[in-house]
Enzyme design. Structure first.
Site, short mmCIF file in Angstrom:
data_model
loop_
_atom_site.label_atom_id
_atom_site.label_comp_id
_atom_site.label_asym_id
_atom_site.label_seq_id
_atom_site.Cartn_x
_atom_site.Cartn_y
_atom_site.Cartn_z
N LYS A 1 0.85 -1.21 0.00
CA LYS A 1 0.00 0.00 0.00
C LYS A 1 0.87 1.24 0.00
CE LYS A 1 0.80 1.24 4.56
NZ LYS A 1 1.61 2.39 4.99
N PRO B 1 9.77 -4.35 0.17
CA PRO B 1 10.86 -4.09 1.12
C PRO B 1 10.30 -3.89 2.54
CG PRO B 1 10.74 -2.34 -0.55
CD PRO B 1 9.65 -3.32 -0.86
N THR B 2 10.99 -4.43 3.55
CA THR B 2 10.45 -4.32 4.91
C THR B 2 10.85 -2.97 5.52
OG1 THR B 2 12.35 -5.57 5.63
CG2 THR B 2 10.30 -6.77 5.49
N GLY B 3 9.97 -2.46 6.37
CA GLY B 3 10.27 -1.23 7.10
C GLY B 3 10.31 0.01 6.24
N GLY B 4 9.63 -0.01 5.10
CA GLY B 4 9.66 1.16 4.21
C GLY B 4 8.36 1.94 4.18
N GLY C 1 3.74 -1.31 3.88
CA GLY C 1 2.71 -2.17 4.48
C GLY C 1 2.94 -3.66 4.35
N GLY C 2 4.14 -4.09 3.99
CA GLY C 2 4.38 -5.51 3.72
C GLY C 2 4.04 -6.43 4.89
N SER D 1 2.16 -5.88 7.50
CA SER D 1 0.72 -5.82 7.82
C SER D 1 -0.09 -6.59 6.79
CB SER D 1 0.25 -4.37 7.83
OG SER D 1 0.99 -3.62 8.76
N SER D 2 0.28 -6.46 5.52
CA SER D 2 -0.46 -7.13 4.46
C SER D 2 -0.28 -8.64 4.54
CB SER D 2 0.00 -6.61 3.10
OG SER D 2 -0.82 -7.09 2.07
N ASP E 1 -2.22 -0.96 10.53
CA ASP E 1 -2.39 -0.99 9.08
C ASP E 1 -3.00 -2.31 8.58
OD1 ASP E 1 -1.25 1.47 8.88
OD2 ASP E 1 0.69 0.77 8.15
#
Ligand code: C5P
Length: 296
Positions: free
Chosen positions: A23, A107-110, A113-114, A116-117, A149
Site C-alpha cells: 500500500k 521491502p520491509t520497514g519502508g 505495508g508488507g 501488515s499485508s 495498518d
C-alpha cells in the site's frame, strides 16, 4: 481441506497461494495523541497491484509453522504471520494446523505495508482454508490487534482512514501508476511518533479536501528528511521527475503518474543505484479476487 476451496486452486502438496499487496499512504496527518499512547491519524490508503505472495498448507491438529526464514532478527513466535495464524486459531477455538511460506517482494520497514499485508492475508486465507467463516468485521478487529495498518488489507478497498487507521471509508480512486523508491532507511515507527519535531495536531481534514487534490503531505516527511540524509537524497532525485511523497512513516518514497509510460520514463531518468519499482494502483485488493476465485 477447508470448505469453499476449489481443488484446482491448490498446488501439489496441498499448498495454495494468496496475494499480499503493498500500500501507499497518499497523504498522512497526525491529528492527536490518545490516552493509550497511540496517535489518531487521517490518511488515504491506496492498495497496489504488486506485493508479496503467501503460500499456505493446512492440516489436522498440529502447530503453526513458518517455513523458510523470518524477517531478520525476528523469532518465529514473534513473526507477524505466525502471530496472525495463532490469534485466528485461538479466537475461533480451532485446532487445525498451518504451514506458512512468505515470498517477499515488498521491502520491509519502508512504509509499504508488507508486514501488515502478510498478516492480513494469513487471517483472510486461513479463515477460508480452515472453514471458520468469521465475518470480515471480526477479522478486521483481530487484525487491528496485530497492527494499525492490518484492517485496510482485510477489507481490501482503497480507503480514507481515521482513528489509528482502522476507521475506514471506501474510496474510488482513479487509475494511477507509481514510481516507488526505497532509500533503505528504517527508523522504528514508535521513535518517529515520539519525535519532538513531528506535527501531531493537524487540523482535521475532510474527504472533500482529498478529492480536491489539496491533501498531499505526510507529517513524517520533514522529520525524516531532516534526520536521514538518504531520504533527503531520494526526495531530491525524485523532485527532478515529479512531486515526491513519503508513504507511512517512511522511508519509502513515491511519485504518482497518470500513465505507465510516464512512470517508466521517469524511472529511466533516475540514478541507476536507486532501488526503484514502477507499479500500478489497484481498484481493489487482489486478495478479494483470490478469495472469490476459491469459492465453489
Ligand atoms: O500498529 P503498529 O504496529 O504499526 O504501531 C507501531 C507503533 O507505532 C505503536 O506501538 C505506537 O507506538 C506507534 N503508533 C502510534 N499511532 C498510530 C500507529 C502507530 O503511536 N496510529
Amino acid at each position: 481441506m477447508g470448505r469453499g476451496l476449489a481443488m484446482s486452486d491448490v498446488e501439489a502438496g496441498g499448498w495454495s497461494s494468496w496475494p499480499a499487496p503493498a500500500k501507499l499512504n497518499l497523504f498522512l496527518h497526525v491529528v492527536g495523541r490518545r490516552p493509550d499512547g497511540y496517535h489518531d491519524l487521517q490518511t488515504v490508503f491506496r492498495i497496489l497491484d504488486w506485493g508479496d505472495t503467501i503460500h499456505l498448507r493446512v492440516g489436522p491438529a498440529g502447530p503453526i509453522r513458518r517455513i523458510g526464514p523470518s524477517a531478520p532478527g525476528v523469532e518465529e513466535a514473534q513473526d507477524l504471520v505466525v502471530r496472525a495464524a495463532e490469534l485466528l486459531r485461538s479466537s475461533a477455538n480451532c485446532p487445525l494446523s498451518a504451514d506458512i511460506r512468505v515470498e517477499k517482494r515488498i521491502p520491509t520497514g519502508g512504509g509499504f505495508g508488507g508486514g501488515s499485508s502478510d498478516a492480513a492475508t494469513v487471517l483472510v486465507a486461513l479463515n477460508a482454508l480452515w472453514g471458520l467463516h468469521l465475518p470480515v468485521e471480526e477479522l478486521a478487529a483481530l487484525g487491528c490487534k496485530l497492527g494499525a495498518d492490518v484492517p485496510v488489507f482485510i477489507r481490501g478497498h482503497n480507503a480514507w482512514a481515521e482513528g489509528v487507521g482502522e476507521r475506514l471509508t471506501p474510496l474510488a480512486l482513479a487509475p494511477a501508476w507509481y514510481l516507488l523508491v526505497d532509500p533503505g532507511v528504517h527508523v522504528p515507527t514508535p521513535e518517529l511518533f515520539r519525535a519532538p519535531d513531528l506535527t501531531r495536531d493537524a487540523a482535521p481534514a475532510k474527504i472533500a479536501d482529498f478529492a480536491s487534490g489539496t491533501l498531499l503531505d505526510n507529517a513524517f516527511e520533514p522529520v525524516l528528511r531532516r534526520r536521514e540524509p538518504a531520504v533527503e537524497a531520494v526526495f531530491k532525485a525524485l523532485a527532478r521527475v515529479g512531486s515526491p511523497r513519503l508513504t507511512g512513516s517512511g522511508g519509502g518514497c513515491f511519485v504518482e503518474f497518470d500513465s505507465l509510460h510516464a512512470a517508466e520514463r521517469a524511472r529511466s531518468e533516475l540514478p541507476a543505484e536507486l532501488r526503484a519499482w514502477v507499479v500500478g494502483g489497484a481498484a481493489r485488493s487482489p486478495l478479494l479476487d483470490a478469495l472469490a476465485a476459491m469459492k465453489v
